[in-house]
Design a protein around this motif. Sequence first.
Motif, PDB file in Angstrom:
ATOM      1  N   PRO A 147       0.812  -1.228   0.000  1.00  0.00           N
ATOM      2  CA  PRO A 147       0.000   0.000   0.000  1.00  0.00           C
ATOM      3  C   PRO A 147       0.842   1.273   0.000  1.00  0.00           C
ATOM      4  N   ALA A 148       2.037   1.219   0.611  1.00  0.00           N
ATOM      5  CA  ALA A 148       2.905   2.405   0.598  1.00  0.00           C
ATOM      6  C   ALA A 148       3.356   2.725  -0.821  1.00  0.00           C
ATOM      7  N   ILE A 149       3.698   1.699  -1.586  1.00  0.00           N
ATOM      8  CA  ILE A 149       4.116   1.895  -2.979  1.00  0.00           C
ATOM      9  C   ILE A 149       2.955   2.431  -3.814  1.00  0.00           C
ATOM     10  N   ILE A 150       1.757   1.906  -3.579  1.00  0.00           N
ATOM     11  CA  ILE A 150       0.565   2.380  -4.302  1.00  0.00           C
ATOM     12  C   ILE A 150       0.330   3.864  -4.021  1.00  0.00           C
ATOM     13  N   MET A 151       0.456   4.255  -2.755  1.00  0.00           N
ATOM     14  CA  MET A 151       0.271   5.657  -2.380  1.00  0.00           C
ATOM     15  C   MET A 151       1.323   6.543  -3.027  1.00  0.00           C
ATOM     16  N   LEU A 152       2.566   6.097  -3.027  1.00  0.00           N
ATOM     17  CA  LEU A 152       3.645   6.882  -3.630  1.00  0.00           C
ATOM     18  C   LEU A 152       3.441   7.054  -5.124  1.00  0.00           C
ATOM     19  N   ALA A 153       3.063   5.970  -5.798  1.00  0.00           N
ATOM     20  CA  ALA A 153       2.853   6.036  -7.244  1.00  0.00           C
ATOM     21  C   ALA A 153       1.728   7.000  -7.589  1.00  0.00           C
ATOM     22  N   GLY A 154       0.652   6.983  -6.775  1.00  0.00           N
ATOM     23  CA  GLY A 154      -0.455   7.892  -7.032  1.00  0.00           C
ATOM     24  C   GLY A 154      -0.071   9.343  -6.805  1.00  0.00           C
ATOM     25  N   ALA A 155       0.656   9.614  -5.711  1.00  0.00           N
ATOM     26  CA  ALA A 155       1.010  10.991  -5.372  1.00  0.00           C
ATOM     27  C   ALA A 155       1.933  11.620  -6.410  1.00  0.00           C
ATOM     28  N   VAL A 156       2.753  10.813  -7.061  1.00  0.00           N
ATOM     29  CA  VAL A 156       3.676  11.338  -8.077  1.00  0.00           C
ATOM     30  C   VAL A 156       2.916  11.942  -9.254  1.00  0.00           C
ATOM     31  N   PHE A 157       1.765  11.365  -9.603  1.00  0.00           N
ATOM     32  CA  PHE A 157       1.040  11.781 -10.806  1.00  0.00           C
ATOM     33  C   PHE A 157      -0.165  12.684 -10.531  1.00  0.00           C
ATOM     34  N   LEU A 158      -0.487  12.899  -9.265  1.00  0.00           N
ATOM     35  CA  LEU A 158      -1.657  13.718  -8.957  1.00  0.00           C
ATOM     36  C   LEU A 158      -1.346  15.208  -9.107  1.00  0.00           C
ATOM     37  N   PRO A 159      -2.356  16.022  -9.479  1.00  0.00           N
ATOM     38  CA  PRO A 159      -2.175  17.485  -9.465  1.00  0.00           C
ATOM     39  C   PRO A 159      -2.370  18.017  -8.053  1.00  0.00           C
ATOM     40  N   GLU A 160      -1.757  19.149  -7.756  1.00  0.00           N
ATOM     41  CA  GLU A 160      -1.957  19.802  -6.465  1.00  0.00           C
ATOM     42  C   GLU A 160      -3.341  20.451  -6.450  1.00  0.00           C
ATOM     43  N   THR A 161      -3.898  20.680  -5.255  1.00  0.00           N
ATOM     44  CA  THR A 161      -5.228  21.284  -5.175  1.00  0.00           C
ATOM     45  C   THR A 161      -5.166  22.776  -5.527  1.00  0.00           C
ATOM     46  N   PRO A 162      -6.247  23.324  -6.101  1.00  0.00           N
ATOM     47  CA  PRO A 162      -6.270  24.761  -6.400  1.00  0.00           C
ATOM     48  C   PRO A 162      -6.033  25.615  -5.158  1.00  0.00           C
ATOM     49  N   ASN A 163      -6.595  25.201  -4.028  1.00  0.00           N
ATOM     50  CA  ASN A 163      -6.434  25.969  -2.795  1.00  0.00           C
ATOM     51  C   ASN A 163      -4.965  26.083  -2.407  1.00  0.00           C
ATOM     52  N   SER A 164      -4.241  24.973  -2.502  1.00  0.00           N
ATOM     53  CA  SER A 164      -2.826  24.970  -2.145  1.00  0.00           C
ATOM     54  C   SER A 164      -1.999  25.792  -3.135  1.00  0.00           C
ATOM     55  N   LEU A 165      -2.316  25.691  -4.420  1.00  0.00           N
ATOM     56  CA  LEU A 165      -1.594  26.463  -5.433  1.00  0.00           C
ATOM     57  C   LEU A 165      -1.775  27.957  -5.217  1.00  0.00           C
ATOM     58  N   ILE A 166      -3.006  28.365  -4.920  1.00  0.00           N
ATOM     59  CA  ILE A 166      -3.277  29.790  -4.699  1.00  0.00           C
ATOM     60  C   ILE A 166      -2.596  30.265  -3.417  1.00  0.00           C
ATOM     61  N   GLU A 167      -2.571  29.425  -2.397  1.00  0.00           N
ATOM     62  CA  GLU A 167      -1.859  29.774  -1.158  1.00  0.00           C
ATOM     63  C   GLU A 167      -0.401  30.110  -1.440  1.00  0.00           C
ATOM     64  N   ARG A 168       0.167  29.465  -2.469  1.00  0.00           N
ATOM     65  CA  ARG A 168       1.580  29.664  -2.797  1.00  0.00           C
ATOM     66  C   ARG A 168       1.772  30.525  -4.048  1.00  0.00           C
ATOM     67  N   GLY A 169       0.719  31.318  -4.416  1.00  0.00           N
ATOM     68  CA  GLY A 169       0.839  32.333  -5.456  1.00  0.00           C
ATOM     69  C   GLY A 169       0.731  31.846  -6.889  1.00  0.00           C
ATOM     70  N   GLN A 170       0.325  30.615  -7.136  1.00  0.00           N
ATOM     71  CA  GLN A 170       0.234  30.070  -8.499  1.00  0.00           C
ATOM     72  C   GLN A 170      -1.207  30.109  -8.988  1.00  0.00           C
ATOM     73  N   VAL A 171      -1.704  31.338  -9.211  1.00  0.00           N
ATOM     74  CA  VAL A 171      -3.121  31.535  -9.519  1.00  0.00           C
ATOM     75  C   VAL A 171      -3.502  30.959 -10.874  1.00  0.00           C
ATOM     76  N   GLU A 172      -2.707  31.215 -11.901  1.00  0.00           N
ATOM     77  CA  GLU A 172      -3.058  30.731 -13.234  1.00  0.00           C
ATOM     78  C   GLU A 172      -3.067  29.206 -13.300  1.00  0.00           C
ATOM     79  N   LYS A 173      -2.108  28.606 -12.628  1.00  0.00           N
ATOM     80  CA  LYS A 173      -2.071  27.144 -12.586  1.00  0.00           C
ATOM     81  C   LYS A 173      -3.288  26.599 -11.836  1.00  0.00           C
ATOM     82  N   ALA A 174      -3.672  27.287 -10.762  1.00  0.00           N
ATOM     83  CA  ALA A 174      -4.854  26.881 -10.007  1.00  0.00           C
ATOM     84  C   ALA A 174      -6.109  26.993 -10.868  1.00  0.00           C
ATOM     85  N   LYS A 175      -6.196  28.077 -11.646  1.00  0.00           N
ATOM     86  CA  LYS A 175      -7.359  28.260 -12.525  1.00  0.00           C
ATOM     87  C   LYS A 175      -7.454  27.120 -13.532  1.00  0.00           C
ATOM     88  N   ALA A 176      -6.328  26.732 -14.091  1.00  0.00           N
ATOM     89  CA  ALA A 176      -6.318  25.636 -15.063  1.00  0.00           C
ATOM     90  C   ALA A 176      -6.771  24.334 -14.420  1.00  0.00           C
TER      91      ALA A 176
END
Length: 513
Positions: A210-239
């Motif tokens: 299960p640890a490997i499954i979690m790691l593999a998934g996290a590598v390919f997932l996008p970050e949440t819009p809320n987190s991106l905006i918190e760190r100033g990446q508004v255009e990426k969050a909009k996309a």
Amino acid sequence: MAGGSFAPTGEVKHYAGKVTGFVVITCIVAAFGGLIFGYDIGVSGGVTSMDAFLKQFFPQVYAKQLQAHENQYCKFDSELLTMFTSSLYVAGLLASFFASSMTRLYGRLPSMLFGGVTFLIGSAVNGAAKDVTMLIVGRVLLGVGVGFANQSVPVYLSEMAPAKIRGALNMCFQLAITIGIFAANLVNYGTSKINGDYGWRISLALAAVPAIIMLAGAVFLPETPNSLIERGQVEKAKAIIQKIRGTSEVEEELQDIIDASEASKQVAHPWANILQKKYRPQLVMAIAIPMFQQFTGINIIMFYAPVLFKTLGFGDEASLMSAVISGLVNVLATFVSIGTVDKFGRRALFLEGGVQMFISQLLVGVVIGKTFGTSGTGTITKGSANFVLFLICAYVAAFAWSWGPLGWLVPSEIFPLEVRSAGQCINVAVNLLFTFVIAQVFLSMLCHLKFGLFFFFAGWVLLMTIFIFFFLPETKNVPIEEMELIWRKHWFWGKIIPQEDDRAQSKPKPAQS
């Protein structure tokens, strides 16, 4: 409220967009983070019931078990044995505080990745353990992984999912926990047939999967819009919002998240601010719900199912198979919750589940009391044993469609962005604290309280059901950035929240990025 504005009608808004395949797949993949928690819960009780494991690490418990004809309640009572199980949760509790800062500063995905790596290392250490110290070190590493995963995954799911199916998608985390428990029960049943010490080693080492499954998934997932905006990446969050909502018309939702981010940046110390009166309802829920979740008594089943069934007179193989049955019920009942939580709401599931758990625990206590009495002597009949198994399955089913998934869903969706990481940290820390307490004292409580232990937990279930009835408002279909309105409308919390903190009038209006 931070992060949202009220519609002109005074009702919460509903953003444009639809439920896309992308957001569903993304949330399901993220929810796999629950596998590591579930597998650990299921595997520990199984290996502690294996004779080869007990002989090597806990010979005194093994010897006591052979002489347990006089008192069935006390044959597994050992502080060292329970420390093997519970040490993980102390480590997870401490790790959750570090995970809160990482989640806030660097995003949800780095926390998931770090948790997966440490859990992977811990599984290797446990599988190769030569003594109790090595076992405990491995458990501590597993605990760090669980602390980071439990901090980041529920927040990730709540921020990514559209409001109309947020409950169902967030509950995929609990579903993954139940699948992890069931998989561990199956593994234990299979490895218990292996001669020598290879069986329990395989069980513990397979936590790497299960640890490997979690790691593999996290590598390919996008970050949440809320987190991106918190760190100033508004255009990426909009996309990302456009992709997960399936529409280009996301300005309203984007602006609400930007407003929340602007407000959160003004909060220099979220740990101090979360104590403010305006966050009192959320803070109470973030403490009460995870505490109550553990005082349902569920972990006496999930941690120690094989041990408990063995105590009740089931044979070695029968006790492990009974744990498999209750684990399967746990998985199937979670699907009931996923299919109904956004239709009937959180409160209905909480209340029905509470009533069913209360009745089941009372009857289990009655049957065990009539069989073993206070002396712990006697032999349970096959019919009574099967009835106890049925009652435990009814109890597990009720938990699996109520306090199990809702214990993670509700706290993760109620906090405004500026204190969300701190709020989720409190939720995880309280959960792990009381998980540790229950895991550490259960076998001793069983020895001293005997069948009264089930009445003890039934009393807590009654109390928590009453608490939900009076103090938890319904949160279904409410956008996560609009959640404050339900607290202001509540008969009790509306009197607690300062009325001057009305975001509809006072929230800042930052320039559109």
